[in-house]
Scaffold this motif. Structure first.
Motif, PDB file in Angstrom:
ATOM      1  N   TRP A  99      11.694  92.076  95.583  1.00  0.00           N
ATOM      2  CA  TRP A  99      11.984  92.657  96.556  1.00  0.00           C
ATOM      3  C   TRP A  99      13.380  91.340  97.246  1.00  0.00           C
ATOM      4  N   GLN A 100      14.374  92.523  97.612  1.00  0.00           N
ATOM      5  CA  GLN A 100      15.244  91.409  98.540  1.00  0.00           C
ATOM      6  C   GLN A 100      15.619  92.162 100.074  1.00  0.00           C
ATOM      7  N   ALA A 101      15.942  90.956 100.774  1.00  0.00           N
ATOM      8  CA  ALA A 101      16.240  90.973 102.077  1.00  0.00           C
ATOM      9  C   ALA A 101      17.008  92.216 102.567  1.00  0.00           C
ATOM     10  N   HIS A 102      16.944  92.850 103.482  1.00  0.00           N
ATOM     11  CA  HIS A 102      18.259  93.826 103.884  1.00  0.00           C
ATOM     12  C   HIS A 102      19.608  92.823 104.858  1.00  0.00           C
ATOM     13  N   PRO A 103      20.401  93.620 103.809  1.00  0.00           N
ATOM     14  CA  PRO A 103      21.480  91.844 104.711  1.00  0.00           C
ATOM     15  C   PRO A 103      21.371  91.998 106.584  1.00  0.00           C
ATOM     16  N   CYS A 104      21.094  93.206 107.180  1.00  0.00           N
ATOM     17  CA  CYS A 104      20.833  93.707 108.628  1.00  0.00           C
ATOM     18  C   CYS A 104      19.488  93.318 109.318  1.00  0.00           C
ATOM     19  N   ASN A 105      18.634  92.757 108.562  1.00  0.00           N
ATOM     20  CA  ASN A 105      17.729  92.008 109.335  1.00  0.00           C
ATOM     21  C   ASN A 105      18.069  91.034 110.145  1.00  0.00           C
ATOM     22  N   PRO A 106      17.055  91.218 111.421  1.00  0.00           N
ATOM     23  CA  PRO A 106      16.442  92.709 111.543  1.00  0.00           C
ATOM     24  C   PRO A 106      17.207  94.304 111.282  1.00  0.00           C
ATOM     25  N   VAL A 107      17.075  94.973 110.939  1.00  0.00           N
ATOM     26  CA  VAL A 107      17.713  96.133 111.572  1.00  0.00           C
ATOM     27  C   VAL A 107      17.087  96.829 112.478  1.00  0.00           C
ATOM     28  N   LYS A 108      16.086  96.594 113.395  1.00  0.00           N
ATOM     29  CA  LYS A 108      15.601  96.690 114.705  1.00  0.00           C
ATOM     30  C   LYS A 108      14.951  96.079 115.266  1.00  0.00           C
ATOM     31  N   SER A 109      15.506  95.331 117.036  1.00  0.00           N
ATOM     32  CA  SER A 109      15.123  94.374 117.668  1.00  0.00           C
ATOM     33  C   SER A 109      14.264  95.675 119.322  1.00  0.00           C
ATOM     34  N   ASP A 110      13.404  95.808 119.034  1.00  0.00           N
ATOM     35  CA  ASP A 110      12.984  97.008 120.194  1.00  0.00           C
ATOM     36  C   ASP A 110      11.235  97.335 120.337  1.00  0.00           C
ATOM     37  N   VAL A 111      10.727  96.746 121.228  1.00  0.00           N
ATOM     38  CA  VAL A 111       9.631  96.497 121.397  1.00  0.00           C
ATOM     39  C   VAL A 111       8.737  97.821 121.751  1.00  0.00           C
ATOM     40  N   CYS A 112       9.603  99.350 121.994  1.00  0.00           N
ATOM     41  CA  CYS A 112       9.174 100.569 122.258  1.00  0.00           C
ATOM     42  C   CYS A 112       9.683 101.533 120.797  1.00  0.00           C
ATOM     43  N   SER A 113       9.858 100.815 119.964  1.00  0.00           N
ATOM     44  CA  SER A 113      10.092 101.765 118.293  1.00  0.00           C
ATOM     45  C   SER A 113      10.336 100.795 117.201  1.00  0.00           C
ATOM     46  N   ALA A 114      10.561  99.267 117.083  1.00  0.00           N
ATOM     47  CA  ALA A 114      10.551  98.628 115.529  1.00  0.00           C
ATOM     48  C   ALA A 114       9.084  99.111 114.874  1.00  0.00           C
ATOM     49  N   ARG A 115       7.734  98.778 115.636  1.00  0.00           N
ATOM     50  CA  ARG A 115       6.912  98.205 114.663  1.00  0.00           C
ATOM     51  C   ARG A 115       6.217  99.534 114.121  1.00  0.00           C
ATOM     52  N   PRO A 116       6.091  99.969 112.982  1.00  0.00           N
ATOM     53  CA  PRO A 116       5.407 100.907 112.121  1.00  0.00           C
ATOM     54  C   PRO A 116       4.629 101.465 112.798  1.00  0.00           C
ATOM     55  N   ALA A 117       4.228 102.500 112.235  1.00  0.00           N
ATOM     56  CA  ALA A 117       3.229 103.489 112.781  1.00  0.00           C
ATOM     57  C   ALA A 117       2.822 104.663 112.080  1.00  0.00           C
ATOM     58  N   GLY A 118       3.109 104.287 110.734  1.00  0.00           N
ATOM     59  CA  GLY A 118       2.584 105.173 109.722  1.00  0.00           C
ATOM     60  C   GLY A 118       3.381 105.545 108.063  1.00  0.00           C
ATOM     61  N   ARG A 119       3.375 106.153 107.718  1.00  0.00           N
ATOM     62  CA  ARG A 119       4.546 106.324 106.666  1.00  0.00           C
ATOM     63  C   ARG A 119       5.466 107.273 106.516  1.00  0.00           C
ATOM     64  N   LEU A 120       6.361 107.107 105.962  1.00  0.00           N
ATOM     65  CA  LEU A 120       7.175 108.590 106.589  1.00  0.00           C
ATOM     66  C   LEU A 120       7.624 109.147 105.806  1.00  0.00           C
ATOM     67  N   PHE A 121       7.489 110.696 106.419  1.00  0.00           N
ATOM     68  CA  PHE A 121       7.770 112.434 106.237  1.00  0.00           C
ATOM     69  C   PHE A 121       8.852 112.789 105.859  1.00  0.00           C
ATOM     70  N   LEU A 122       8.997 113.925 105.598  1.00  0.00           N
ATOM     71  CA  LEU A 122      10.216 114.504 105.339  1.00  0.00           C
ATOM     72  C   LEU A 122       9.556 115.781 106.562  1.00  0.00           C
ATOM     73  N   HIS A 123      10.404 116.387 107.479  1.00  0.00           N
ATOM     74  CA  HIS A 123      10.542 117.460 108.164  1.00  0.00           C
ATOM     75  C   HIS A 123      11.979 118.064 108.293  1.00  0.00           C
ATOM     76  N   HIS A 124      12.378 119.479 107.591  1.00  0.00           N
ATOM     77  CA  HIS A 124      13.069 120.254 107.501  1.00  0.00           C
ATOM     78  C   HIS A 124      14.129 119.567 107.269  1.00  0.00           C
ATOM     79  N   GLY A 125      13.877 118.943 105.754  1.00  0.00           N
ATOM     80  CA  GLY A 125      14.890 118.464 104.620  1.00  0.00           C
ATOM     81  C   GLY A 125      15.400 116.694 105.181  1.00  0.00           C
ATOM     82  N   ALA A 126      14.736 116.091 106.795  1.00  0.00           N
ATOM     83  CA  ALA A 126      15.476 114.964 106.369  1.00  0.00           C
ATOM     84  C   ALA A 126      13.855 113.929 106.773  1.00  0.00           C
TER      85      ALA A 126
END
Length: 160
Positions: A99-126
């Motif tokens: 496993w390689q660390a992403h060079p932009c880590n941390p990619v997000k610093s935000d208490v309102c949207s950084a912590r994962p809440a489940g599996r990523l999913f596709l919706h309308h192709g995105a």
């Protein structure tokens, strides 16, 4: 009604990491020992395959497989800090690979949207990533972000 036999099966899993445990993955095996499935008739075992990250305090690792890489979205906190607001990315060619660390880590610093809440999913192709709202309290809610760019050199998302 005739009971039917339940087959045995396996899957990879990543047990919850924590301040005192490395991020690791293993094989979980479910085996039935009879034709009825009740807690006394089931066995679930887990065997360590590989330690993925060492010497980090981490939480809520979420894995996603793209065409070219495995991705790990995980909150990592510095010693003495909370695990709510620093999203880090790691990538590998194989789940059990290096496993390689992403060079932009941390990619997000935000208490309102950084912590994962489940599996990523596709919706309308995105591709979308659910995230926990951890203010004013942990688990205050969930937001959804559309992943606009996810490469070994760049990461970009926007809330939808």
């Amino acid at each position: 009604m005739t009971p039917r036999a339940i087959p045995s099966w396996q899957w990879s899993q990543c047990p919850r990491g924590g301040c005192d445990r490395p991020m690791r993955t293993g094989i979980a095996t479910f085996a039935s020992s009879g034709c009825r499935v009740t807690p006394s008739f089931m066995r679930l075992s887990w065997q360590l395959e590989k330690v993925l990250l060492r010497d980090v305090a981490c939480a809520d690792a979420t894995f996603h497989r793209s065409d070219s890489h495995w991705w790990m979205f995980v909150n990592i906190g510095a010693e003495g800090t909370e695990l709510y607001d620093e999203l880090h990315l790691y990538y590998a060619d194989e789940l059990q690979g290096e496993w390689q660390a992403h060079p932009c880590n941390p990619v997000k610093s935000d208490v309102c949207s950084a912590r994962p809440a489940g599996r990523l999913f596709l919706h309308h192709g995105a591709l979308h990533r659910p995230a926990q709202i951890c203010a004013p309290l942990y688990g205050s809610g969930v937001v959804i972000a559309e992943v606009q760019q996810l490469t070994p050199l760049a990461d970009q998302e926007r809330q939808v």
